[in-house]
Design an enzyme around this catalytic site. Structure first.
Site, PDB file in Angstrom:
ATOM      1  CE  LYS A 198      18.897   6.302  -1.243  1.00  0.00           C
ATOM      2  NZ  LYS A 198      20.251   6.835  -1.452  1.00  0.00           N
ATOM      3  CE  LYS A 212      19.795   2.597  -2.633  1.00  0.00           C
ATOM      4  NZ  LYS A 212      20.681   3.693  -2.385  1.00  0.00           N
TER       5      LYS A 212
END
Ligand code: PBG
Length: 329
Positions: A199, A253
């Site tokens: 992320k 992400k």
């Protein structure tokens, strides 16, 4: 060994819809989608989110309807994100572990109404902290180990509420292993972990922070725990660790700008790999569509197909319902 032109003409296979369908390499279906929804406990059943036109904050009753609708559309799972009332926030994110908090209520109600639909819950403190960080903050620093202790409590609560999948989105070190051990000790050997393994500290989360009401709160940025957008080898280390610690699935992400990472993860580890088409990606497509600058429906399906082509098992997206409807036509 290929023929050469004119014996070889790649356009031959593109000449009709039937030939194109016959040789198509990638297929997108509703089963590839995890529908990202925002819930709230405000007075209105549905509340508009200005930076995400078409996405609304849903009451628990509306979230239940969404789960039922997902089942009808063939969407396997929903991911739930809470907008927590400002009065409930504090420095430790205490409300994250209140036994009857908004997410607990929503998960229980959704599982009761549509038990066949998987429910994914974020594990992180940011919706609950008055400083907007994902963990425990001390003298401007997000403490790793103290945060992990809180995440374990939050995970056990969410699992007991009925969450099928825990999705730690906090990026603390060592949390997957600690959460997995705690789940096993609690007799919850079937709870899945979808780790937000890679992320990045991204500008594309902007509209999400509006949606869950953390925009004005966040002091500084999340660069000491989320990854540097410049890095790729580091993503593989993150994924490797989370898998070793007991993650069942991993996530990259944001989504489209990071498909190179998805590809490397899939090629290296060959495990179920997801990507999150985040709020900023949603907002960009939506805004251009609303301005008539592109064909929104086509752009949505093309963007989701790109995730599949890159190797994703599935995509978390705010477009899940729209896309499933389009695919069902
Ligand atoms: C927070 C969290 C974020 C998102 C999912 N979980 C935002 C952040 O890290 O600040 C982003 C989702 C989106 O932008 O759609 N733990």
């Amino acid at each position: 060994m290929n023929a050469a032109f004119p014996a070889l003409r790649l356009r031959r296979l593109r000449q009709a819809d039937w030939t194109r369908r016959l040789v198509r390499e990638t297929v997108l279906s509703p089963a590839d989608l995890i529908w990202s929804v925002v819930i709230h406990d405000g007075p209105d059943a549905r509340e508009a989110i200005p930076s995400m036109p078409g996405v609304e904050r849903l009451s628990v009753a509306e979230a239940v309807k969404a789960a039922v609708e997902a089942r009808a559309l063939g969407i396997p799972a929903l991911a739930v994100f809470p907008k927590v009332d400002g009065g409930l926030k504090d420095a430790r994110g205490s409300a994250a572990t209140h036994p009857d908090n908004l997410v607990v209520q929503a998960v229980a109600a959704m599982k009761a109404a549509a038990p066949e639909v998987g429910i994914v819950c974020d594990v992180a403190l940011d919706p609950y902290t008055d400083h907007g960080h994902d963990g425990v903050l001390e003298r401007g620093c997000v403490l790793n180990d103290a945060t992990v202790e809180r995440l374990i409590e939050q995970s056990l609560l969410l699992a007991s509420a009925g969450a099928d999948v825990l999705a730690p989105s906090d990026m603390m070190d060592g949390r997957i292993g600690r959460i997995r051990t705690a789940l096993e000790a609690d007799g919850r050997c079937d709870t899945l972990i979808l780790s937000y393994a890679a992320k990045y500290a991204s500008a594309f989360y902007g509209p999400f922070r509006d949606a869950i009401g953390t925009t004005g709160l966040l002091k500084g940025d999340k660069a000491t725990y989320q990854m540097d957008p410049a890095n790729t080898h580091e993503a593989l280390r993150e994924v490797e660790l989370d898998l070793a610690e007991g993650a069942d699935m991993v996530m990259v992400k944001p989504g489209l700008p990071y498909l190179d990472i998805v590809r490397r993860v899939v090629e290296r580890f060959a495990v179920p790999t997801f990507a999150f088409q985040v709020s900023g990606e949603y907002a960009m497509i939506k805004a251009a569509g609303q301005n008539g600058w592109l064909d929104e429906d086509r752009a949505v399906l093309e963007s989701l197909l790109a995730f599949k082509r890159a190797g994703c098992s599935g995509v978390l997206t705010y477009f899940a319902r729209d896309a499933a409807r389009l695919l069902g036509r």
